[in-house]
Design an enzyme around this catalytic site. Structure first.
Site, PDB file in Angstrom:
ATOM      1  N   SER A  91      -2.642  53.113   8.306  1.00 58.45           N
ATOM      2  CA  SER A  91      -2.367  54.322   7.537  1.00 58.45           C
ATOM      3  C   SER A  91      -1.116  54.608   7.325  1.00 58.45           C
ATOM      4  O   SER A  91      -0.019  54.186   8.295  1.00 58.45           O
ATOM      5  CB  SER A  91      -3.344  55.510   8.231  1.00 58.45           C
ATOM      6  OG  SER A  91      -2.608  55.675   9.555  1.00 58.45           O
ATOM      7  N   ASN A 100       4.156  40.874  21.667  1.00 62.28           N
ATOM      8  CA  ASN A 100       3.049  41.633  20.817  1.00 62.28           C
ATOM      9  C   ASN A 100       1.734  41.432  21.522  1.00 62.28           C
ATOM     10  O   ASN A 100       1.730  40.108  22.019  1.00 62.28           O
ATOM     11  CB  ASN A 100       3.217  40.992  19.506  1.00 62.28           C
ATOM     12  CG  ASN A 100       4.275  41.763  18.702  1.00 62.28           C
ATOM     13  OD1 ASN A 100       5.271  41.755  19.212  1.00 62.28           O
ATOM     14  ND2 ASN A 100       3.952  41.963  17.545  1.00 62.28           N
ATOM     15  N   ARG A 129       1.664  58.460   6.677  1.00 63.59           N
ATOM     16  CA  ARG A 129       1.898  59.709   6.711  1.00 63.59           C
ATOM     17  C   ARG A 129       3.288  60.325   6.656  1.00 63.59           C
ATOM     18  O   ARG A 129       4.413  59.524   6.821  1.00 63.59           O
ATOM     19  CB  ARG A 129       1.386  60.306   7.952  1.00 63.59           C
ATOM     20  CG  ARG A 129       1.976  60.159   9.287  1.00 63.59           C
ATOM     21  CD  ARG A 129       1.318  58.938  10.172  1.00 63.59           C
ATOM     22  NE  ARG A 129       2.127  58.647  11.400  1.00 63.59           N
ATOM     23  CZ  ARG A 129       1.779  59.138  12.440  1.00 63.59           C
ATOM     24  NH1 ARG A 129       0.790  60.068  12.476  1.00 63.59           N
ATOM     25  NH2 ARG A 129       2.521  58.869  13.615  1.00 63.59           N
ATOM     26  N   ASP A 164       8.680  50.805  13.439  1.00 65.86           N
ATOM     27  CA  ASP A 164       8.246  51.860  14.037  1.00 65.86           C
ATOM     28  C   ASP A 164       8.151  51.576  15.499  1.00 65.86           C
ATOM     29  O   ASP A 164       8.224  52.625  16.292  1.00 65.86           O
ATOM     30  CB  ASP A 164       6.701  51.718  13.437  1.00 65.86           C
ATOM     31  CG  ASP A 164       5.897  50.639  13.611  1.00 65.86           C
ATOM     32  OD1 ASP A 164       6.261  49.549  14.128  1.00 65.86           O
ATOM     33  OD2 ASP A 164       4.784  50.745  12.963  1.00 65.86           O
ATOM     34  N   THR A 165       7.988  50.664  16.206  1.00 66.63           N
ATOM     35  CA  THR A 165       8.209  50.487  17.626  1.00 66.63           C
ATOM     36  C   THR A 165       9.407  50.746  18.181  1.00 66.63           C
ATOM     37  O   THR A 165       9.584  51.377  19.236  1.00 66.63           O
ATOM     38  CB  THR A 165       7.875  49.001  18.177  1.00 66.63           C
ATOM     39  OG1 THR A 165       6.709  48.594  17.376  1.00 66.63           O
ATOM     40  CG2 THR A 165       7.851  48.889  19.437  1.00 66.63           C
TER      41      THR A 165
END
Length: 474
Positions: free
Chosen positions: A14, A286, A16, A227-228
């Protein structure tokens, strides 16, 4: 000066647009949320990046005027542009199988030791280095990772932010510059790699057509665009003795270091050294993450009434402990598909009886993820020589109380859960620092710790049970 900032956060399932306000602490408002998923065309799996861009503009229009905009996303995937800046095709999804066997070919040609010494990167079949070698680069003038592509469409400025570039396998882990000798050795065109940016650098102002479409204008700033990297920047830690698990579709589990670890033991353990904010190193591995649970839910909803996750989690808490566990990083779990059937097959392969109900599958998945977190945290400590006193579990997985408790029990360490929106906080706080509103990582993390609700889980139960379960699969 406005204290409002917009964060575009694209996850693997997703996306946002979030609006942050630092006028009285640190608060977030969701301006727009939208789904994100793969699109299969014939035998290829793609991202609908044009659809994502349309949704981003919708979100920015809803957010209203801000001081600046930052963009982060998942790593490794990219678009190729021609000399005019036009995209040559939709980005291929990292779960596509076009890179099958490429990693082994590269290791044979260059040497696994050389690759690790240059990039410090763990071997994952979808790393950018392997995708580029499996791609057709004819006519390509520029390669842009996903956040840099969005930044280019918003501003018209080309560049590559360093935290995400470090996931490609083509960045020198010591100098944090493109590894041009390796790029040349692989036969890749060096001209497609754009200039590098640091978190906080200016990307550019919005193009006139973009400003006209959303109704306002503001600069775009580079953030920890992986993002990490943004999530780790917002870990609410008060000192260096912490591990983190950034848990969503993937779990990224490790520690923060000032220098990379490039030993043969680190390479053998498949640990990665990715660039973090302020010159830090995200030393991690990961773990497959909540993808396993997401795919189970999708499979069950496709064959009958949709399963309520809250009810399943409550039922899973009452299931027999360690009835079945799997290694969450088995290659069979990577592609989309019938995850319950794959878990059952893996249980049979390892001499275990498969789960007998959806709740039992959920228990199996969460215990298996906790075992994956435990292995990564313990190996990170051993390989780096860094002691850990607490594990910070951030991201969407921090809302899963059962997973948080299992992680504390498995690791034998307290787990501090939250914030769920760590990636967004890291994104906007880098922007706020560029605006002079906060200083370094210490103040950024303190602001998160004092303004957001956190929950602490203490380890419980018999640690020997976790030892015995781990011995089945690792």
């Amino acid at each position: 000066m406005s204290r409002r900032f917009a964060a575009v956060d694209l996850g693997a399932s997703s996306g946002r647009v979030m609006l942050a306000d630092l006028s009285g602490g640190l608060s977030l408002t969701e301006a727009h949320r939208f789904p994100n998923g793969p699109v299969r065309v014939a035998d290829r799996l793609y991202w609908d990046v044009l659809g994502l861009y349309r949704e981003i503009l919708t979100g920015l229009r809803a957010a209203g005027p801000v001081s600046s905009i930052g963009v982060d996303s998942w790593a490794v995937d990219y678009a190729l542009l021609d000399g005019s800046g036009a995209m040559l095709g939709n980005p291929v999804h990292y779960r596509d199988d076009r890179t099958r066997g490429v990693a082994e070919q590269v290791a044979g040609a260059v040497g696994a030791e050389t690759l690790y010494d240059v990039s410090g990167l763990q071997v994952l079949p979808f790393n950018t280095i392997y995708q580029l070698l499996a791609d057709r680069l004819d006519g390509a003038a520029t390669m842009l990772l996903i956040p840099d592509l969005i930044g280019y469409w918003l501003t018209g400025e080309l560049g590559a932010e360093v935290t995400n570039a470090s996931t490609t396998g083509l960045l020198d882990v010591r100098t944090r510059s493109w590894a041009l000798p390796l790029i040349k050795q692989l036969g890749l065109p060096s001209g497609i790699f754009p200039p590098l940016r640091q978190p906080g650098d200016a990307v550019g102002g919005l193009r006139r057509d973009v400003a006209a479409e959303i109704g306002w204008s503001a600069p775009v700033r580079a953030v920890g665009s992986h993002d990490t990297a943004s999530a780790v920047a917002a870990v609410p830690a008060s000192g260096p003795s912490f591990a983190y698990v950034s848990c969503g579709t993937w779990s990224l589990a490790g520690i923060e270091l000032p220098e990379p670890v490039l030993t043969p033991e680190s390479r053998a353990a498949n640990f990665t050294n990715e660039a973090g904010v302020d010159g830090t190193v995200r030393y991690l591995r990961n773990v497959m993450g909540l993808w396993l649970l997401q795919e189970c839910l999708r499979a069950w909803s496709a064959t009958g009434p949709g399963s309520d996750l809250r009810e399943l989690l409550a039922a899973a808490a009452g299931e027999r402990p360690f009835a079945a566990v799997v290694n969450p990083d088995e290659p069979a779990f990577l592609p989309p598909g019938d995850m319950p059937a794959r878990i059952a097959a893996e249980c049979r392969r390892t001499g275990q009886r498969p789960p007998s109900s959806p709740a039992a599958y959920v228990r199996c998945v969460l215990e298996s993820l906790a075992l994956g977190h435990r292995l990564a945290v313990r190996q990170a400590m051993e390989l780096s020589g860094r002691d850990v006193e607490v594990v910070h579990l951030v991201g969407g997985g921090s809302r899963n109380e059962l997973l948080c408790q299992f992680t504390a029990d498995a690791c034998g360490l307290p787990v501090v859960a939250g914030p769920a929106e760590a990636t967004t906080f890291g994104n906007v706080l880098v922007q706020a620092r560029a605006a002079g509103l906060v200083s370094g990582l210490e103040e950024m993390r303190s602001l998160v710790a004092t303004s957001q609700p956190l929950r602490r889980y203490e380890p419980s139960g018999d640690p020997r049970a976790w030892d015995e379960a781990a011995a089945r699969v690792f």
